[in-house]
Write an enzyme that holds these catalytic residues in place. Sequence first.
Site, PDB file in Angstrom:
ATOM      1  N   TYR A  95       0.789  -1.238   0.000  1.00 36.71           N
ATOM      2  CA  TYR A  95       0.000   0.000   0.000  1.00 36.71           C
ATOM      3  C   TYR A  95       0.819   1.286   0.000  1.00 36.71           C
ATOM      4  CZ  TYR A  95      -3.992  -3.029   0.602  1.00 36.71           C
ATOM      5  OH  TYR A  95      -4.949  -3.982   0.405  1.00 36.71           O
TER       6      TYR A  95
ATOM      7  N   PHE B 272     -10.114  -4.499  11.524  1.00 36.14           N
ATOM      8  CA  PHE B 272     -11.389  -4.334  10.845  1.00 36.14           C
ATOM      9  C   PHE B 272     -11.313  -4.904   9.440  1.00 36.14           C
ATOM     10  CE2 PHE B 272      -8.907  -0.398  10.784  1.00 36.14           C
ATOM     11  CZ  PHE B 272      -8.762  -0.152   9.419  1.00 36.14           C
TER      12      PHE B 272
END
Length: 409
Positions: free
Chosen positions: A123, A409
């Site tokens: 990322y 999450f």
Amino acid sequence: MTTRLRPLVRSEWDRWYDRLELAFGGVAEAGEERRLWQDLTDPARSVGVWDGDECVGTAGSFAFRLTVPGGALVPAAGVTMVSVAATHRRRGILTSMMRRQLDDVRALGEPLAVLTASEPDIYGRFGYGTATHQLAVEIDSSRVRVAVPPGAEDVRLRFTDPAEGAQACERIYRDTIGSRPGMLARDEGWERLPLLDPPSGREGASPMQCVLAERDGEAVGYVRFHNKPHWTPEGPEGAVLVRHIDAAEPAVYAALWRFLCEIDLTTSVRSRNRPVDDPLLHLVSDVRRCGVRVRDSLYLRPVEVGAALGARAYLVPVDLVLDVEDAFCPWNTGRWRLSGGPEGAVCERTADAPDLALSVRELGAAYLGGVSLASLAGAGRVRELRAGALARASHAFGSAVAPWLPHGF
């Protein structure tokens, strides 16, 4: 072969999520996990890439509020459920999903995007920097003692069913959110996450147990954990696996750790995710026997540089011009004047000469105060353009406590 990216339709969720599971190894999640993620998924914030009738790419985000230095809760897109089918790698699918997602997040007015990375090197090219780290410990409780400050003896500990104690635990967690950057406000539905307890996640240990800490009849702390019995010819060597621990005050926190380290028939206490400056490190009698390890945790990227930098506070007064590079979100590229301090800040476009030059990735890494600009400069990733600016900026961007993401999450 052509593919098409489009928003997720709720009726397609099962096929979409099946593709995600396959990309992460093909092991099906327990029903309770799958139902939770289905309930929390917002199709309007999710996309799929389709090759004909086959889903070959997935990505979504949650609407979070993230604590930043100064205690404010700032809207942030929690990037999640990202996958590309093994048959469709290196075709630009991930890049197309990241492009669409950040454009959508900007349109929603959320100045930050955050994620936890399955592979850290993915990322950075999309502007995400490592903003928090997490501490893992494995305490040799047969040899390590936990010291407790005054007041710990007044704390009453009692077992409770995790579901019955959930409301008290959630209140305690909610009361701690503003104390540390990186923590997430758990909105409706997210209170179910800490109670997930599929057998596949227990590492062969007991179902989740919960102990409440009380003072004058009020819950002031809690710990959720598993007990993993193990016997050898020499005797019991069980392990305590800590899931969550929170407390309203130092004495309560210490009392809970002392309890964990004194459970009968166990010789170790393991916790995978604590802040890197956890007070536990100062409570134990021998930190060398605590198996301390540190790893990356939350990745962050400013989606709107001006709004992001203006949303947090700074340790000391700061007035500097940042020359920001952002190839993936070019609306951030250029010079920004940041003026502020402990009470808040303003960040606006400027034509003034820059003091520091950096990319949005470094800005994301430093944003929560856990990674110093000086450290990044030492790696050649931040350039000082005006003498003395780096030291002042690095100090201002810091945090009194280490940022920490309490759960994924």
